[in-house]
Motif scaffolding. Structure first.
Motif, mmCIF file in Angstrom:
data_model
loop_
_atom_site.group_PDB
_atom_site.id
_atom_site.type_symbol
_atom_site.label_atom_id
_atom_site.label_comp_id
_atom_site.label_asym_id
_atom_site.label_seq_id
_atom_site.Cartn_x
_atom_site.Cartn_y
_atom_site.Cartn_z
ATOM 1 N N ASN A 121 52.151 40.348 14.235
ATOM 2 C CA ASN A 121 50.743 40.102 14.543
ATOM 3 C C ASN A 121 49.825 40.539 13.411
ATOM 4 O O ASN A 121 49.976 41.626 12.854
ATOM 5 C CB ASN A 121 50.346 40.845 15.828
ATOM 6 N N ARG A 122 48.845 39.704 13.091
ATOM 7 C CA ARG A 122 47.826 40.043 12.088
ATOM 8 C C ARG A 122 46.424 39.807 12.638
ATOM 9 O O ARG A 122 45.490 39.483 11.909
ATOM 10 C CB ARG A 122 48.018 39.207 10.814
ATOM 11 N N SER A 123 46.277 39.957 13.942
ATOM 12 C CA SER A 123 44.966 39.778 14.566
ATOM 13 C C SER A 123 44.792 40.807 15.676
ATOM 14 O O SER A 123 45.745 41.494 16.065
ATOM 15 C CB SER A 123 44.810 38.356 15.125
ATOM 16 N N ASN A 124 43.590 40.903 16.209
ATOM 17 C CA ASN A 124 43.308 41.846 17.286
ATOM 18 C C ASN A 124 44.024 41.414 18.572
ATOM 19 O O ASN A 124 44.070 40.225 18.892
ATOM 20 C CB ASN A 124 41.800 41.896 17.568
ATOM 21 N N TYR A 125 44.557 42.379 19.277
ATOM 22 C CA TYR A 125 45.035 42.104 20.631
ATOM 23 C C TYR A 125 45.135 43.427 21.380
ATOM 24 O O TYR A 125 45.180 44.512 20.780
ATOM 25 C CB TYR A 125 46.358 41.348 20.612
ATOM 26 N N LEU A 126 45.162 43.351 22.706
ATOM 27 C CA LEU A 126 45.176 44.556 23.541
ATOM 28 C C LEU A 126 45.968 44.285 24.816
ATOM 29 O O LEU A 126 45.824 43.228 25.431
ATOM 30 C CB LEU A 126 43.742 44.958 23.905
ATOM 31 N N ARG A 127 46.787 45.265 25.196
ATOM 32 C CA ARG A 127 47.505 45.212 26.463
ATOM 33 C C ARG A 127 47.315 46.544 27.184
ATOM 34 O O ARG A 127 47.337 47.610 26.560
ATOM 35 C CB ARG A 127 49.000 44.955 26.249
ATOM 36 N N VAL A 128 47.154 46.456 28.511
ATOM 37 C CA VAL A 128 46.975 47.644 29.340
ATOM 38 C C VAL A 128 48.034 47.626 30.435
ATOM 39 O O VAL A 128 48.149 46.653 31.180
ATOM 40 C CB VAL A 128 45.561 47.694 29.971
ATOM 41 N N LYS A 129 48.814 48.688 30.503
ATOM 42 C CA LYS A 129 49.815 48.833 31.554
ATOM 43 C C LYS A 129 49.424 50.040 32.398
ATOM 44 O O LYS A 129 49.411 51.178 31.914
ATOM 45 C CB LYS A 129 51.212 49.055 30.965
ATOM 46 N N ALA A 130 49.070 49.781 33.652
ATOM 47 C CA ALA A 130 48.646 50.866 34.541
ATOM 48 C C ALA A 130 49.335 50.716 35.893
ATOM 49 O O ALA A 130 48.701 50.397 36.904
ATOM 50 C CB ALA A 130 47.136 50.852 34.699
ATOM 51 N N PRO A 131 50.658 50.943 35.954
ATOM 52 C CA PRO A 131 51.379 50.802 37.230
ATOM 53 C C PRO A 131 50.996 51.912 38.201
ATOM 54 O O PRO A 131 50.541 52.984 37.801
ATOM 55 C CB PRO A 131 52.848 50.921 36.809
#
Length: 311
Positions: free
Chosen positions: A41-51
């Protein structure tokens, strides 16, 4: 690799993109997705894991520096944050011009959670941006007064350069705002209600407000330039029209007496030249006087005053 054992409860580890095998044992089960993004990846990205039952994690990539001249000239780092650890990949702290690294480490050392340490870093990153935005404000103020004192095509070029710079700043800020919302979404214990989170959010919102206000200023400048350009274009066309009308008698008489007819009575007149000269001057002045009385000339034939938008 650099590892900071900042407290007994959590740690911060810095890696380069070549340390994949050393990073993998530190991650949770869903960390493979993040590692794949680190490679490609060479761009912005976001993941949120809140089980509901399990460790909360926020991970992704963030572009934190971007050239105004070259879209490929930027700096990006990758992050993986849980309550007890913070992992960064390709974070070049030496690139920050206005961050005191020793002071930053001391601040992070006082935190109880990895998320708070990450938020302190984001706050300092926002300070870095705010310093650069202050310089942008100085250039914008200079531009605003240049429009009044020396309005020309080069000024319009500078206006659109500032507009492009503003768009770049906003593109850097949008993923940071998303990251703030992602941390809220993960709902880390005691983080969303803490002083560090609140202070970082206020810095982010301060930058957002400033950029929005500067955007309004630049839009106002562009609207002003369009009005001025339209007005001046109309004035130029009116002026050319008036000049054409005023010199119509000269062109008409020139065309008449430039004909090659064999019998032209005026050619035999002793004072024909003087008569033609007086007739041309008289009809030209008569036509100009008519336009003046009608108010059709206005201030078209006057020069523009220095420091004035229209006069």
């Amino acid at each position: 690799m650099k590892k900071y054992n900042l407290s007994k409860k959590w740690k911060w580890s810095q890696f380069s993109a070549n340390d994949m095998e050393r990073i993998k044992p530190l991650l949770l089960q869903d960390g493979n997705e993040w590692l794949k993004k680190v490679r490609d990846n060479r761009s912005n990205y976001l993941r949120v894991k809140a089980p509901e039952n399990g460790e909360k994690v926020v991970y992704g990539s963030l572009i934190y520096q971007q050239s105004f001249e070259d879209d490929q000239d930027y700096k990006i780092f990758h992050f993986y944050v849980t309550e007890d650890q913070w992992i960064t990949v390709d974070l070049a702290l030496s690139m920050f011009k206005h961050i005191n690294l020793e002071f930053l480490i001391r601040q992070i050392n006082r935190t109880e959670h990895a998320v708070d340490g990450f938020l302190i870093f984001l706050g300092e990153l926002m300070n870095e941006m705010l310093v650069e935005i202050d310089q942008f404000e100085v250039e914008l103020k200079t531009l605003i007064w240049s429009i009044r004192n020396r309005n020309e095509t080069g000024i319009l070029e500078k206006v659109y350069r500032r507009r492009h710079e503003l768009l770049v700043w906003k593109s850097l800020l949008i993923p940071i705002r998303e990251l703030k919302m992602g941390i809220e979404e993960a709902d880390f214990e005691e983080v969303s209600r803490g002083e560090i989170f609140t202070r970082t959010c206020r810095r982010i919102e301060r930058a957002v407000v400033l950029l929005n206000e500067y955007e309004h200023e630049i839009d106002s400048i562009i609207n002003l330039e369009e009005v001025i350009s339209s007005h001046r274009g109309n004035e130029i066309m009116k002026t050319l029209t008036v000049i054409t009308i005023i010199f119509t008698p000269i062109m008409a008489y020139g065309a008449l007496w430039g004909m090659n007819f064999k019998y032209m009575p005026e050619l035999g007149w002793r004072h024909g030249y003087l008569f033609a000269f007086i007739l041309v001057i008289f009809t030209t002045l008569l036509l100009y006087g008519y336009l003046k009385v009608k108010g059709w000339t206005g201030d078209l034939l006057k020069g523009k005053k220095r420091g004035s938008f229209f006069k």
